[in-house]
Motif scaffolding. Structure first.
Motif, PDB file in Angstrom:
ATOM      1  N   MET A 109       0.850  -1.200   0.000  1.00  0.00           N
ATOM      2  CA  MET A 109       0.000   0.000   0.000  1.00  0.00           C
ATOM      3  C   MET A 109       0.881   1.244   0.000  1.00  0.00           C
ATOM      4  SD  MET A 109      -2.971  -1.008   2.746  1.00  0.00           S
ATOM      5  CE  MET A 109      -3.769   0.558   2.517  1.00  0.00           C
ATOM      6  N   ASP A 110       0.355   2.293  -0.634  1.00  0.00           N
ATOM      7  CA  ASP A 110       1.098   3.546  -0.701  1.00  0.00           C
ATOM      8  C   ASP A 110       0.748   4.387   0.516  1.00  0.00           C
ATOM      9  OD1 ASP A 110       2.410   5.798  -1.292  1.00  0.00           O
ATOM     10  OD2 ASP A 110       1.332   6.275  -3.152  1.00  0.00           O
ATOM     11  N   HIS A 111       1.717   4.556   1.404  1.00  0.00           N
ATOM     12  CA  HIS A 111       1.475   5.337   2.619  1.00  0.00           C
ATOM     13  C   HIS A 111       2.195   6.684   2.553  1.00  0.00           C
ATOM     14  CE1 HIS A 111      -0.553   2.056   4.679  1.00  0.00           C
ATOM     15  NE2 HIS A 111       0.436   1.247   4.296  1.00  0.00           N
ATOM     16  N   ALA A 112       2.384   7.196   1.342  1.00  0.00           N
ATOM     17  CA  ALA A 112       3.097   8.469   1.182  1.00  0.00           C
ATOM     18  C   ALA A 112       2.371   9.582   1.931  1.00  0.00           C
ATOM     19  CB  ALA A 112       3.208   8.823  -0.305  1.00  0.00           C
ATOM     20  N   LEU A 113       3.132  10.384   2.597  1.00  0.00           N
ATOM     21  CA  LEU A 113       2.561  11.517   3.319  1.00  0.00           C
ATOM     22  C   LEU A 113       2.120  12.591   2.337  1.00  0.00           C
ATOM     23  CD1 LEU A 113       5.182  11.841   6.202  1.00  0.00           C
ATOM     24  CD2 LEU A 113       2.874  10.887   6.355  1.00  0.00           C
ATOM     25  N   PRO A 114       1.057  13.335   2.677  1.00  0.00           N
ATOM     26  CA  PRO A 114       0.635  14.430   1.796  1.00  0.00           C
ATOM     27  C   PRO A 114       1.730  15.488   1.698  1.00  0.00           C
ATOM     28  CG  PRO A 114      -0.493  14.568   3.926  1.00  0.00           C
ATOM     29  CD  PRO A 114       0.221  13.247   3.891  1.00  0.00           C
ATOM     30  N   ALA A 115       1.775  16.142   0.544  1.00  0.00           N
ATOM     31  CA  ALA A 115       2.778  17.188   0.351  1.00  0.00           C
ATOM     32  C   ALA A 115       2.564  18.306   1.358  1.00  0.00           C
ATOM     33  CB  ALA A 115       2.682  17.732  -1.075  1.00  0.00           C
ATOM     34  N   PRO A 116       3.645  18.856   1.899  1.00  0.00           N
ATOM     35  CA  PRO A 116       3.487  19.946   2.860  1.00  0.00           C
ATOM     36  C   PRO A 116       2.861  21.171   2.195  1.00  0.00           C
ATOM     37  CG  PRO A 116       5.788  19.728   2.195  1.00  0.00           C
ATOM     38  CD  PRO A 116       5.063  18.557   1.616  1.00  0.00           C
ATOM     39  N   ARG A 117       2.093  21.885   2.979  1.00  0.00           N
ATOM     40  CA  ARG A 117       1.484  23.119   2.450  1.00  0.00           C
ATOM     41  C   ARG A 117       2.563  24.171   2.242  1.00  0.00           C
ATOM     42  NH1 ARG A 117      -2.972  25.150   6.412  1.00  0.00           N
ATOM     43  NH2 ARG A 117      -1.447  24.510   7.979  1.00  0.00           N
ATOM     44  N   PRO A 118       2.427  24.988   1.190  1.00  0.00           N
ATOM     45  CA  PRO A 118       3.400  26.070   1.019  1.00  0.00           C
ATOM     46  C   PRO A 118       3.347  27.027   2.202  1.00  0.00           C
ATOM     47  CG  PRO A 118       1.528  26.338  -0.470  1.00  0.00           C
ATOM     48  CD  PRO A 118       1.403  24.977   0.141  1.00  0.00           C
ATOM     49  N   ARG A 119       4.505  27.540   2.577  1.00  0.00           N
ATOM     50  CA  ARG A 119       4.598  28.407   3.754  1.00  0.00           C
ATOM     51  C   ARG A 119       4.581  29.878   3.355  1.00  0.00           C
ATOM     52  NH1 ARG A 119       8.861  26.265   8.268  1.00  0.00           N
ATOM     53  NH2 ARG A 119       7.559  24.568   9.069  1.00  0.00           N
ATOM     54  N   LEU A 120       3.693  30.630   3.993  1.00  0.00           N
ATOM     55  CA  LEU A 120       3.594  32.073   3.763  1.00  0.00           C
ATOM     56  C   LEU A 120       3.906  32.793   5.070  1.00  0.00           C
ATOM     57  CD1 LEU A 120       2.780  34.538   1.990  1.00  0.00           C
ATOM     58  CD2 LEU A 120       0.457  34.244   2.895  1.00  0.00           C
ATOM     59  N   ALA A 121       4.965  33.594   5.061  1.00  0.00           N
ATOM     60  CA  ALA A 121       5.287  34.444   6.209  1.00  0.00           C
ATOM     61  C   ALA A 121       4.605  35.792   6.007  1.00  0.00           C
ATOM     62  CB  ALA A 121       6.788  34.624   6.345  1.00  0.00           C
ATOM     63  N   ILE A 122       3.694  36.128   6.897  1.00  0.00           N
ATOM     64  CA  ILE A 122       3.003  37.414   6.850  1.00  0.00           C
ATOM     65  C   ILE A 122       3.694  38.340   7.838  1.00  0.00           C
ATOM     66  CG2 ILE A 122       0.816  38.622   7.171  1.00  0.00           C
ATOM     67  CD1 ILE A 122      -0.579  35.880   6.739  1.00  0.00           C
ATOM     68  N   VAL A 123       4.311  39.384   7.330  1.00  0.00           N
ATOM     69  CA  VAL A 123       5.028  40.323   8.185  1.00  0.00           C
ATOM     70  C   VAL A 123       4.120  41.530   8.426  1.00  0.00           C
ATOM     71  CG1 VAL A 123       7.088  41.737   8.485  1.00  0.00           C
ATOM     72  CG2 VAL A 123       7.234  39.538   7.292  1.00  0.00           C
ATOM     73  N   LEU A 124       3.641  41.660   9.650  1.00  0.00           N
ATOM     74  CA  LEU A 124       2.782  42.778  10.017  1.00  0.00           C
ATOM     75  C   LEU A 124       3.654  43.980  10.328  1.00  0.00           C
ATOM     76  CD1 LEU A 124       0.295  40.890  12.389  1.00  0.00           C
ATOM     77  CD2 LEU A 124      -0.006  41.432   9.958  1.00  0.00           C
ATOM     78  N   LEU A 125       3.489  45.031   9.543  1.00  0.00           N
ATOM     79  CA  LEU A 125       4.283  46.243   9.700  1.00  0.00           C
ATOM     80  C   LEU A 125       3.537  47.240  10.578  1.00  0.00           C
ATOM     81  CD1 LEU A 125       5.346  46.734   5.967  1.00  0.00           C
ATOM     82  CD2 LEU A 125       6.600  45.526   7.765  1.00  0.00           C
ATOM     83  N   ASN A 126       4.205  47.731  11.607  1.00  0.00           N
ATOM     84  CA  ASN A 126       3.565  48.702  12.491  1.00  0.00           C
ATOM     85  C   ASN A 126       4.618  49.663  13.026  1.00  0.00           C
ATOM     86  OD1 ASN A 126       1.508  49.967  13.924  1.00  0.00           O
ATOM     87  ND2 ASN A 126       0.644  48.045  14.681  1.00  0.00           N
ATOM     88  N   LEU A 127       4.135  50.672  13.729  1.00  0.00           N
ATOM     89  CA  LEU A 127       4.994  51.747  14.218  1.00  0.00           C
ATOM     90  C   LEU A 127       5.899  51.296  15.356  1.00  0.00           C
ATOM     91  CD1 LEU A 127       5.347  54.985  14.087  1.00  0.00           C
ATOM     92  CD2 LEU A 127       3.861  54.983  16.083  1.00  0.00           C
ATOM     93  N   GLY A 128       5.325  50.566  16.313  1.00  0.00           N
ATOM     94  CA  GLY A 128       6.047  50.225  17.535  1.00  0.00           C
ATOM     95  C   GLY A 128       5.877  51.301  18.584  1.00  0.00           C
ATOM     96  N   GLY A 129       6.284  50.980  19.793  1.00  0.00           N
ATOM     97  CA  GLY A 129       6.178  51.937  20.886  1.00  0.00           C
ATOM     98  C   GLY A 129       7.063  51.515  22.033  1.00  0.00           C
ATOM     99  N   PRO A 130       7.470  52.454  22.879  1.00  0.00           N
ATOM    100  CA  PRO A 130       8.372  52.124  23.993  1.00  0.00           C
ATOM    101  C   PRO A 130       7.745  51.132  24.956  1.00  0.00           C
ATOM    102  CG  PRO A 130       7.492  54.356  24.222  1.00  0.00           C
ATOM    103  CD  PRO A 130       7.087  53.880  22.875  1.00  0.00           C
ATOM    104  N   ASP A 131       8.579  50.195  25.433  1.00  0.00           N
ATOM    105  CA  ASP A 131       8.075  49.173  26.344  1.00  0.00           C
ATOM    106  C   ASP A 131       8.417  49.460  27.802  1.00  0.00           C
ATOM    107  OD1 ASP A 131      10.790  48.722  26.173  1.00  0.00           O
ATOM    108  OD2 ASP A 131      10.596  46.810  25.100  1.00  0.00           O
ATOM    109  N   ALA A 132       9.023  50.608  28.077  1.00  0.00           N
ATOM    110  CA  ALA A 132       9.361  51.019  29.442  1.00  0.00           C
ATOM    111  C   ALA A 132       9.672  52.515  29.399  1.00  0.00           C
ATOM    112  CB  ALA A 132      10.565  50.236  29.960  1.00  0.00           C
ATOM    113  N   PRO A 133       9.613  53.203  30.550  1.00  0.00           N
ATOM    114  CA  PRO A 133       9.918  54.640  30.537  1.00  0.00           C
ATOM    115  C   PRO A 133      11.294  54.959  29.957  1.00  0.00           C
ATOM    116  CG  PRO A 133       8.862  54.044  32.606  1.00  0.00           C
ATOM    117  CD  PRO A 133       9.119  52.759  31.875  1.00  0.00           C
ATOM    118  N   GLU A 134      12.285  54.102  30.228  1.00  0.00           N
ATOM    119  CA  GLU A 134      13.631  54.371  29.715  1.00  0.00           C
ATOM    120  C   GLU A 134      13.746  54.107  28.211  1.00  0.00           C
ATOM    121  OE1 GLU A 134      13.693  50.307  31.853  1.00  0.00           O
ATOM    122  OE2 GLU A 134      12.817  52.308  32.162  1.00  0.00           O
TER     123      GLU A 134
END
Length: 369
Positions: free
Chosen positions: A1-26
């Motif tokens: 029997m053929d037990h071949a694994l399904p082909a992996p899904r193509p990978r998409l990296a979604i880069v969320l672009l944002n301003l950012g902000g300080p994480d502490a007073p300093e």
């Protein structure tokens, strides 16, 4: 029997672009230095910018720290953006591609260099740059894309990459905003006497007028967003205004200013519902400027009621709109696309990224366009 694994899904990296902000007073001062030494923000000769940018940052550090102290001494933007990324991954979980979201902040961590390394380690087949700025500006999305490209080149990340430049008039995005405005409008109206009129202020971060006159499409796109939202509102006789907040330099900025509209509403004895139309996450411009400073100004001017529409954050309608935008970009062979595919800005806006792209590179599509 053929037990071949399904082909992996193509990978998409979604880069969320944002301003950012300080994480502490300093972190406030280095965050401001990063902001004001960006050539897209401080448009002065290069030999002046490092000195002048640091001077501006030094002068603004104390008031900025006082503002952040109101919301716990730090910006909530990183956590809110991470939650948006997690929600978007969940919305795309059943798709043919395997999508993972990464965050690239422009002026504070995680910044493009560290994110590019993380994306490279994940080994995606494609990358999609997805700005959390609905409207394109050279000062926001444009600057973030430049920083990403430099960071990707540094680490040798070389995979097909798309940029979604804007989604200002996307009907799904506009519909989500309209639903939030409708809910807040009904709540505000119910708390006001019947004789008091209610006006909606669609408030966006401002820009120096010179940047817009040089070809930046941001103001036009903000106005397109408001028109798209208003078209989906079913509020009879809606009184609304587009205005701009957060002026930080003495030069002339686009208007009308939100402060001027507060004063006008006070003179006319009209209540206000403020909707942040260019921010999709709560941060200092909403939690401090809109909720504290402008509320105090409204009371000073005698505005009979002051209300605010919340930012989208991880609202399901917003996440659903982003998910569909990702799917449509993934099905396209455009390296640079708007929410509707090709360029949407009138030709007079020479800083539209489509105008800047001399040769529009194509990327292999995983599905027919």
């Amino acid at each position: 029997m053929d037990h071949a694994l399904p082909a992996p899904r193509p990978r998409l990296a979604i880069v969320l672009l944002n301003l950012g902000g300080p994480d502490a007073p300093e972190s406030v001062r280095p965050f401001l230095v990063n902001l004001f030494t960006d050539p897209a923000i401080l448009r002065v000769p290069g030999f002046i910018r490092p000195w002048l940018g640091r001077l501006i940052a030094w002068r603004r550090t104390k008031p900025a720290q006082e503002n952040y102290a109101i919301i716990g001494g730090r910006s909530p933007l990183r956590e809110l953006t991470e939650a948006q990324g997690q929600a978007l991954e969940l919305a795309l979980a059943g798709d043919a591609m395997e999508a993972r979201c990464f965050i690239a902040m422009r002026y504070w961590h995680p910044m493009s260099d560290e994110t590019a390394r993380a994306v490279q380690a994940w080994s995606p087949d494609r990358v999609l740059l997805l700005p959390l700025y609905p409207q394109f500006s050279t000062t926001t999305t444009g600057s973030s894309v430049i920083a990403w490209r430099e960071a990707a080149a540094k680490v040798g990340l070389s995979v097909p990459t798309q940029v979604l430049c804007c989604y200002h008039s996307d009907p799904r995005f506009a519909g989500g905003v309209a639903a939030a405005v409708t809910k807040s409008y009904a709540e505000a109206r119910a708390s006001l006497p019947p004789e008091v009129k209610l006006r909606v202020l669609f408030s966006a971060h401002g820009l120096p007028e010179s940047i817009v006159k040089s070809g930046d499409p941001y103001q036009w796109q903000v106005e397109q967003t408001v028109a798209a939202v208003v078209a989906q509102l079913e509020i009879e006789g809606l009184d609304h205004v587009v205005c701009y907040q957060s002026r930080v330099t003495p030069q002339k900025w686009i208007g009308p200013s939100t402060e001027d509209e507060l004063e006008r509403a006070g003179a006319e004895k009209v209540a206000l519902l403020v909707c942040p139309i260019a921010f999709v996450s709560e941060h200092s411009e909403t939690l401090v400027e809109l909720d504290v400073e402008y509320r105090e100004e409204a009371e000073h001017f005698g505005v009979p009621g002051y209300f605010r529409v919340p930012a989208q954050n991880s609202d399901p309608a917003f996440i659903g709109a982003l998910a569909q935008l990702v799917r449509e970009a993934e099905a396209s062979d455009r390296a640079l696309c708007s929410f509707a595919g090709p360029r949407q800005c009138p030709k007079k806006f020479g800083d539209c990224p489509h105008a800047k792209a001399k040769v529009e590179m194509r990327v292999p599509a995983t599905q027919p366009a």
